[in-house]
Design an enzyme around this catalytic site. Structure first.
Site, short mmCIF file in Angstrom:
data_model
loop_
_atom_site.label_atom_id
_atom_site.label_comp_id
_atom_site.label_asym_id
_atom_site.label_seq_id
_atom_site.Cartn_x
_atom_site.Cartn_y
_atom_site.Cartn_z
N GLU A 34 -6.16 -25.66 2.65
CA GLU A 34 -5.05 -26.34 2.89
C GLU A 34 -4.19 -26.65 1.78
O GLU A 34 -4.54 -27.02 0.88
CB GLU A 34 -5.42 -27.97 3.61
N ARG A 259 -21.14 -28.80 -0.36
CA ARG A 259 -20.27 -28.82 -1.34
C ARG A 259 -20.65 -29.14 -2.64
O ARG A 259 -21.52 -29.58 -2.88
CB ARG A 259 -19.14 -29.75 -0.82
N LYS A 269 -8.77 -33.56 -3.50
CA LYS A 269 -7.52 -33.34 -3.81
C LYS A 269 -6.76 -34.79 -3.93
O LYS A 269 -5.68 -34.78 -4.68
CB LYS A 269 -6.74 -32.41 -2.95
P1 ATP Z 1 -10.81 -31.63 -0.96
O1 ATP Z 1 -11.58 -32.66 -0.55
O2 ATP Z 1 -11.15 -31.51 -2.37
O3 ATP Z 1 -9.27 -31.93 -0.62
P2 ATP Z 1 -10.76 -29.71 1.19
O4 ATP Z 1 -11.89 -29.54 2.00
O5 ATP Z 1 -9.77 -30.75 2.06
O6 ATP Z 1 -11.27 -30.44 -0.12
P3 ATP Z 1 -9.51 -27.50 1.91
O7 ATP Z 1 -8.28 -26.85 1.28
O8 ATP Z 1 -9.56 -27.89 3.22
O9 ATP Z 1 -9.79 -28.68 0.87
O10 ATP Z 1 -10.72 -26.52 1.45
C1 ATP Z 1 -10.64 -25.02 1.50
C2 ATP Z 1 -12.04 -24.51 1.48
O11 ATP Z 1 -13.05 -24.84 0.40
C3 ATP Z 1 -12.75 -25.16 2.85
O12 ATP Z 1 -13.76 -24.00 3.37
C4 ATP Z 1 -13.75 -26.27 2.06
O13 ATP Z 1 -14.86 -26.27 2.81
C5 ATP Z 1 -14.09 -25.44 0.82
N1 ATP Z 1 -14.28 -26.70 -0.35
C6 ATP Z 1 -13.54 -27.53 -0.51
N2 ATP Z 1 -14.11 -28.43 -1.47
C7 ATP Z 1 -15.24 -27.76 -1.72
C8 ATP Z 1 -16.30 -28.17 -2.78
N3 ATP Z 1 -16.34 -29.24 -3.30
N4 ATP Z 1 -17.48 -27.29 -2.68
C9 ATP Z 1 -17.43 -26.10 -1.84
N5 ATP Z 1 -16.59 -25.79 -0.86
C10 ATP Z 1 -15.26 -26.64 -0.86
MG MG Z 2 -9.71 -29.87 4.32
#
Ligand code: ATP
Ligand code: MG
Length: 575
Positions: A34, A259, A269
């Site tokens: 995202e 994760r 983020k």
């Molecule tokens: P955050 O909680 O850090 O904002 P998010 O999941 O909202 O992370 P996205 O941009 O939606 O961020 O994530 C893109 C991809 O990366 C998704 O498939 C998500 O599952 C994966 N991802 C995000 N954080 C992690 C993590 N800490 N470990 C492994 N994969 C991750």
């Molecule tokens: Mg997300």
């Protein structure tokens, strides 16, 4: 790149699919960020996993921006994310997609669900919707709008799209089961009204699809086979499947893994953006940040990050990986590749009293003992040098083997020197050492075979260049800064996470170095040239120390029994 022998539960699932022929042997993954912030090391794990699996099976991996929420998304983030994925060494070919590219198709799918009686326009207020949803222990209640005729729903949804309603006045919901044990299945919202222009679709849309309504269908449109996501989405999988089954389109398999979390930092983020906005760090690419951009500026290599992700592995169990594991991998990589130079961070002046004034000798120095092809260079030696202040003690304790009054030590690539005098200022601070050198020890060996216990790094005062060094410590003082219920995580920001030392003295060999060039400052640490460097002055970021500080701490803390005994012995002897 991916280690073929490194199997995990995901490769097991894919192997089973390939055997059963479910996807006709195809493997097609995607990385779906995202664009609401910079990528962090957790994302790197997901990137390595998705692109790595595609590579392993000779398949493909798409880069897809999940840009369904126009309010939080910016072009800056899109640019940073593509740069970071590319820097990590992955290639999405011509398969760069945006969920917003599918807004028309998603709209048609929503209309289809209304037509078959599986979606409805709800006009409860957002507060009411929440009340009606129920809780983990209580079922939800059905909205009074739930059984509207199809024609009415179609007309109202069209009005939502046309901007007739304000935000919060109407939503489109899937008609599933308000009594479901899984709250995600209690008539989830598919579309909401957002009066915000979208970076890519502009003012075209007044309604935007929710993540759950967009993600599976985007996967389907792109013919993804394995939609790999993190564990929080396990409870969303029934909904992922429900949409695809009810719209009756191609159906990928969602697979969830744990994760990555890292000690001494935060990863979400939402929190990283606060560190930036509230000025705890200098920006998203601050070398203390766990972002890919921060790690890059800190001097990390893509290879080290990929190796780390591979070593951490993929599983279903939540956990926190110690930061020292990441540091281990960058040390391993830089040990093989970083040219060595000598630099003095905390200088102590040394005058070689028997060395001719004005004489300069060029000493051969090895650029990288781990890589013969890196060759040698010449380092200027002269009468006045700097050594590291820590390498001298006036009253050395038993285990201190470096320079001390009357003691001989080796200057790397140069001579044996012996400390003859300690010069102090009026306050008793040591300002200078007087030493003599043995001309017969040129190159660092004595013809009579006598040995010294220490080899010190040094620079020639006349020749060294001055630079700035930025020394980093962990961004948080606590291993788990998010675990305190009463305190905001920012309470644990390490006030000493950055120490600037200016000047440090570095051998002139580095003068032509450019931002991104990495070095080992012998006996100290690995450093990288920062982009803040100017023609007048180089700025170095300390990437990682040479030795594993963490292991040292561990060893100390594992020896309480011995020190207790020692303390006791001391008490007895004093008595
Ligand atoms: P955050 O909680 O850090 O904002 P998010 O999941 O909202 O992370 P996205 O941009 O939606 O961020 O994530 C893109 C991809 O990366 C998704 O498939 C998500 O599952 C994966 N991802 C995000 N954080 C992690 C993590 N800490 N470990 C492994 N994969 C991750
Ligand atoms: Mg997300």
């Amino acid at each position: 790149m991916p280690d073929e022998s490194n199997t995990n539960f995901i490769t097991d699932i894919i192997d089973a699919h390939n055997e059963s022929g479910r996807f006709a042997g195809r493997v097609h993954t995607r990385f779906p960020p995202e664009p609401n912030g910079y990528l962090h090391i957790g994302h790197a794990k997901s990137i390595c996993l998705n692109f790595g699996i595609a590579e392993r099976y000779g398949g493909l991996c798409n880069l897809r921006f999940d840009d369904t929420n126009p309010a939080k998304e910016e072009q800056e983030y899109i640019d940073a994310i593509t740069e970071d994925v590319r820097w990590l060494g992955y290639d999405w070919g011509d398969r760069l997609y945006f969920a917003s590219d599918y807004f028309d198709q998603l709209y048609d799918m929503a209309v289809e669900l209304i037509r078959i009686g599986r979606a409805y326009v709800d006009q409860l207020t957002p507060v009411q919707i929440r009340e009606y949803r129920g809780t983990l222990t209580e079922p939800g209640r059905e909205s009074p709008y739930r059984d509207r005729p199809v024609e009415e729903n179609l007309a109202l949804f069209e009005k939502m799209r046309a901007g007739v309603f304000q935000e919060g006045e109407a939503v489109l919901r899937a008609k599933i089961d308000m009594a479901s044990g899984n709250i995600n299945m209690r008539d989830p919202v598919m579309y909401r009204i957002l009066d915000a222009p979208h970076p890519r679709t502009g003012d075209k849309w007044k309604i935007y699809p929710m993540y759950d309504f967009a993600h599976g269908q985007s996967d389907s449109i792109e013919e993804i086979t394995h939609s790999i996501c993190t564990l929080e989405y396990e409870d969303h999988r029934p909904l992922y499947d429900w949409y695809l089954d009810n719209i009756e389109i191609y159906h990928p398999q969602q697979i969830e893994f744990a994760r990555l979390n890292l000690s001494h930092t935060v990863m979400s983020k939402r929190k990283l953006v606060r560190l930036v906005d509230e000025g705890y760090v200098r920006g998203w690419d601050d070398p203390r940040m766990p972002t890919i951009a921060g790690l890059r500026r800190r001097g990390y290599t893509p290879a080290a990050i990929r190796e780390f992700c591979e070593a951490v592995g993929v599983g279903k169990v939540k956990g926190v990986v110690a930061l020292h594991k990441l540091e281990y991998h960058i040390r391993q990589d830089l040990n093989k590749t970083a040219p060595r130079v000598m630099a003095v961070i905390n200088p102590l002046k040394v005058v070689i009293t028997n060395y001719p004034d004005g004489q300069v000798e060029l000493m051969d120095a090895v650029n990288n003992p781990e890589d013969e092809s890196a060759g040698t260079r010449e380092v200027a030696f002269s009468k006045v040098l700097y050594i590291e202040r820590d390498d001298f003690m006036e009253d050395p304790p038993r285990k201190f083997f470096r320079l001390a009054p009357g003691r001989e030590a080796r200057l790397r690539y140069a001579y044996f020197i012996t400390c003859t005098d300690v010069i102090k200022d009026a306050d008793g601070n040591i300002v200078e050492l007087h030493c003599t050198y043995d001309p017969a020890t040129r190159g660092g060996a004595a013809p009579d075979g006598r040995r010294v216990k220490a080899t010190l790094h040094w620079v020639s005062a006349r020749h060294a260049i001055q630079a700035e060094a930025r020394l980093y410590d962990t961004l948080f003082t606590e291993e788990h800064p998010e675990n305190d219920r009463d305190k905001d995580f920012t309470a644990f920001v390490n006030p000493d996470s950055l120490t600037v030392v200016d000047p440090i003295y570095v051998e002139p060999h580095v003068e032509s170095a450019r931002a991104g060039d990495r070095f080992q400052f012998e006996r100290l640490a690995y450093f990288v040239v920062d982009e803040d460097s100017t023609a007048e002055k180089l700025v170095f970021n300390r990437t990682v120390t040479l030795r594993d500080q963490w292991r040292k701490v561990q060893r100390k803390s594992r020896r309480p029994a011995k020190s207790k005994r020692r303390r006791k012995a001391l008490q007895t002897s004093q008595a």
